[in-house]
Design a protein around this motif. Structure first.
Motif, mmCIF file in Angstrom:
data_model
loop_
_atom_site.group_PDB
_atom_site.id
_atom_site.type_symbol
_atom_site.label_atom_id
_atom_site.label_comp_id
_atom_site.label_asym_id
_atom_site.label_seq_id
_atom_site.Cartn_x
_atom_site.Cartn_y
_atom_site.Cartn_z
ATOM 1 N N UNK A 54 0.825 -1.201 0.000
ATOM 2 C CA UNK A 54 0.000 0.000 0.000
ATOM 3 C C UNK A 54 0.861 1.253 0.000
ATOM 4 N N UNK A 55 0.289 2.363 -0.460
ATOM 5 C CA UNK A 55 0.955 3.650 -0.356
ATOM 6 C C UNK A 55 1.319 3.966 1.090
ATOM 7 N N UNK A 56 0.528 3.474 2.013
ATOM 8 C CA UNK A 56 0.761 3.782 3.431
ATOM 9 C C UNK A 56 1.691 2.784 4.114
ATOM 10 N N UNK A 57 2.075 1.699 3.413
ATOM 11 C CA UNK A 57 2.905 0.663 4.033
ATOM 12 C C UNK A 57 4.362 0.878 3.636
ATOM 13 N N UNK A 126 -3.435 -7.558 -8.393
ATOM 14 C CA UNK A 126 -3.734 -8.984 -8.397
ATOM 15 C C UNK A 126 -3.826 -9.558 -6.996
ATOM 16 N N UNK A 127 -2.920 -9.157 -6.117
ATOM 17 C CA UNK A 127 -2.986 -9.620 -4.725
ATOM 18 C C UNK A 127 -4.295 -9.190 -4.079
ATOM 19 N N UNK A 128 -4.717 -7.983 -4.368
ATOM 20 C CA UNK A 128 -5.983 -7.476 -3.813
ATOM 21 C C UNK A 128 -7.146 -8.366 -4.239
ATOM 22 N N UNK A 129 -7.226 -8.698 -5.519
ATOM 23 C CA UNK A 129 -8.329 -9.514 -6.009
ATOM 24 C C UNK A 129 -8.229 -10.953 -5.513
ATOM 25 N N UNK A 135 -5.238 -8.475 4.289
ATOM 26 C CA UNK A 135 -4.087 -9.304 4.620
ATOM 27 C C UNK A 135 -2.782 -8.652 4.192
ATOM 28 N N UNK A 136 -2.831 -7.889 3.114
ATOM 29 C CA UNK A 136 -1.618 -7.350 2.523
ATOM 30 C C UNK A 136 -1.012 -6.190 3.298
ATOM 31 N N UNK A 137 -1.756 -5.603 4.234
ATOM 32 C CA UNK A 137 -1.181 -4.491 5.004
ATOM 33 C C UNK A 137 -0.703 -4.950 6.381
#
Length: 517
Positions: A54-57, A126-129, A135-137
């Motif tokens: 993410x932009x924030x990560x 793709x990870x988002x979908x 989970x990704x953050x």
């Protein structure tokens, strides 16, 4: 181990690097909605400060160092510079995310208009979908580790370059197999995610039976690292991917098979939507090799344009990446010296301890131990499998058994480096098996229950870390001028990449994935 007793100096010069992830949060404690700060340079090309999903990560990366104080000093200087350039924002000190509203609040990392930058953002799309943005953050700390050449020469003698590299690769994969057998000690000692915000649990769909505080904090009373559970970064969607660790060739073949195997589940997402916009890189089990979630990886520094498996095929294993560390919320840089000294010891012990080949059933046995530790690791009398033959030991008895074998190595490493740090680390950490309340998860859960809210504890810690960096001096590894210059140079490098593109994005992707055919 006896072979090293007369030559401890061959252990000097261990290589280490740290990658620490941290979410930016607003002054009010919400997930930041602002773009990556321009003062930090280009997230695509800055070698020390980038972003993950993410932009924030944010992700902070240290270069290879041969000294633990130097590694921590580098992290300190990078964090200090970042804090000074975040305005009113802070860094979330936990692995599990802070409160957020919907997945739409999680903005994918942006890397500019170059083909490389667009591909990195599309991979995250793709990870988002595939798995969801939540989970990704989740944040973690990755520990990159390599043994000195002097140790390889001592172990293998005079070999030709090709033969020695094959021996080194075999040794690292032996270490990896033992890591699966014994690495549960890492989440036991250093897991720091026994509790999390109720907003995260509500969006996860988990079946875990959480206890709750009055302030919507969910926890498991004996959990160590929910980040490593199915709730976190160990995803059931990859259960069918089988990658072996008995040799370099088996590992590379397994990874290549995964990136070439079509997935019916991911095919339903589609590569593009009805308007022709990309949704993911492809519909295979893995879009790219980095999508393989694993607690440890075999690595080699890749040349420009080279894929991870290509680098390994070219030169063998150069180092390993330990990926099982939660962010240490009590450290302003997310990791402390005891953790690094212990990891040095554990990696060396895993290398020197006999390591038979491992089939899938044995690997499942060790994974079961890990899951017991992450969900109830501090439970008194918890037993773990010693092997697949039914023998069991409590986590405390097994931990003390391993520490009895770590101590002679601690003495050798202290002799090699002229310190007492390794023995002091053993003295401290071994007591954590008899006193699980001393573990990071034990300390944190006590603080959370006392406050009634994991977010309250997190805000106090993030505020204290900001104050720490505001009043601390540079450790002398990266001056503000050096970090500012890298930020400026990284923007120029990104612009040069964008100017150099001479093929369409579709052609770029086709060329990139040509190596898998």
């Amino acid at each position: 181990m006896k072979a090293l007793s007369h030559t401890p100096e061959v252990l000097k010069g261990i290589g280490r690097g740290v990658e620490r992830e941290a979410l930016r949060i607003s002054a009010q404690g919400d997930l930041s909605s602002t773009p990556h700060p321009a003062q930090l340079g280009s997230a695509l090309t800055n070698q020390w400060i980038t972003t993950d999903f993410s932009e924030s990560l944010l992700e902070f990366i240290t270069p290879v160092s041969r000294s633990v104080p130097e590694t921590l000093g580098q992290l300190h200087d990078i964090h200090r510079f970042t804090i000074q350039n975040l305005g009113d924002e802070k860094l979330w000190p936990m692995s599990m995310p802070c409160f957020f509203g919907t997945e739409d609040d999680i903005v994918l990392a942006q890397y500019g208009k170059s083909n490389l930058g667009r591909m990195k953002t599309l991979y995250r799309e793709g990870l988002k979908h595939r798995y969801g943005s939540v989970m990704q953050i989740i944040s973690g700390v990755h520990f990159n580790f390599s043994f000195p050449d002097s140790l390889w020469r001592h172990l293998f003698g005079n070999q030709g370059e090709e033969q020695q590299q094959a021996s080194i690769s075999d040794a690292y994969f032996a270490l990896i197999r033992n890591y699966y057998r014994f690495g549960w000690m890492i989440p036991y000692l250093f897991g720091a995610s026994p509790a999390l915000c109720g907003s995260f649990v509500e969006k996860s769909g988990t079946s875990l039976k959480f206890e709750k505080t009055d302030h919507n904090t969910c926890y498991l009373p004996y959990a160590t690292s929910l980040r490593l559970s199915d709730l976190g970064y160990t995803n059931s969607a990859q259960d069918e991917i089988k990658v072996g660790f008995n040799s370099l060739e088996q590992y590379i073949d397994g990874v290549k098979q995964a990136i070439n195997t079509p997935s019916p589940e991911f095919a339903r997402i589609g590569v593009k939507d009805a308007s022709g916009q990309y949704r993911q890189l492809n519909t295979n089990a893995l879009q790219i090799e980095n999508e393989l979630y694993a607690p440890i990886r075999a690595k080699r520094v890749a040349k420009s344009g080279e894929k991870p498996s290509e680098a390994l095929s070219r030169g063998g294993v150069e180092y390993i990446e330990v990926r099982s560390l939660d962010v240490n919320p009590y450290s302003p840089v997310g990791i402390d010296s005891h953790q690094i000294y212990f990891l040095d010891l554990l990696m060396l012990w895993c290398l020197l301890t006999p390591s038979e080949n491992m089939d899938e059933s044995e690997l499942d046995c060790w994974r079961d131990n890990w899951q017991k530790i992450v969900l109830e690791g501090r439970k008194p009398g918890l037993t773990l499998k010693i092997g697949c033959n039914g023998e069991r030991l409590t986590q405390a008895d097994w931990g003390k058994r391993v520490f009895a074998e770590l101590r002679p190595l601690a003495e050798l490493l202290d002799q090699a480096n002229g310190t007492s740090c390794y023995q002091q680390t053993c003295d401290e950490l071994e007591t954590w098996f008899e006193h699980p309340e001393k573990t990071l998860s034990g300390r944190l859960l006590n603080d959370v229950i006392a406050k009634g809210c994991v977010n309250s504890v997190s805000h106090e810690l993030s505020d204290s870390h900001v104050e720490f960096f505001k009043h601390s001096d540079s450790k002398g590894h990266f001056s503000n001028d050096t970090l500012m210059q890298e930020a400026t140079d990284s923007l120029a490098r990104q612009a040069a990449l964008e100017d150099a593109d001479n093929v369409s994005f579709d052609k770029y992707l086709a060329d990139y994935f040509g190596y898998t055919s």
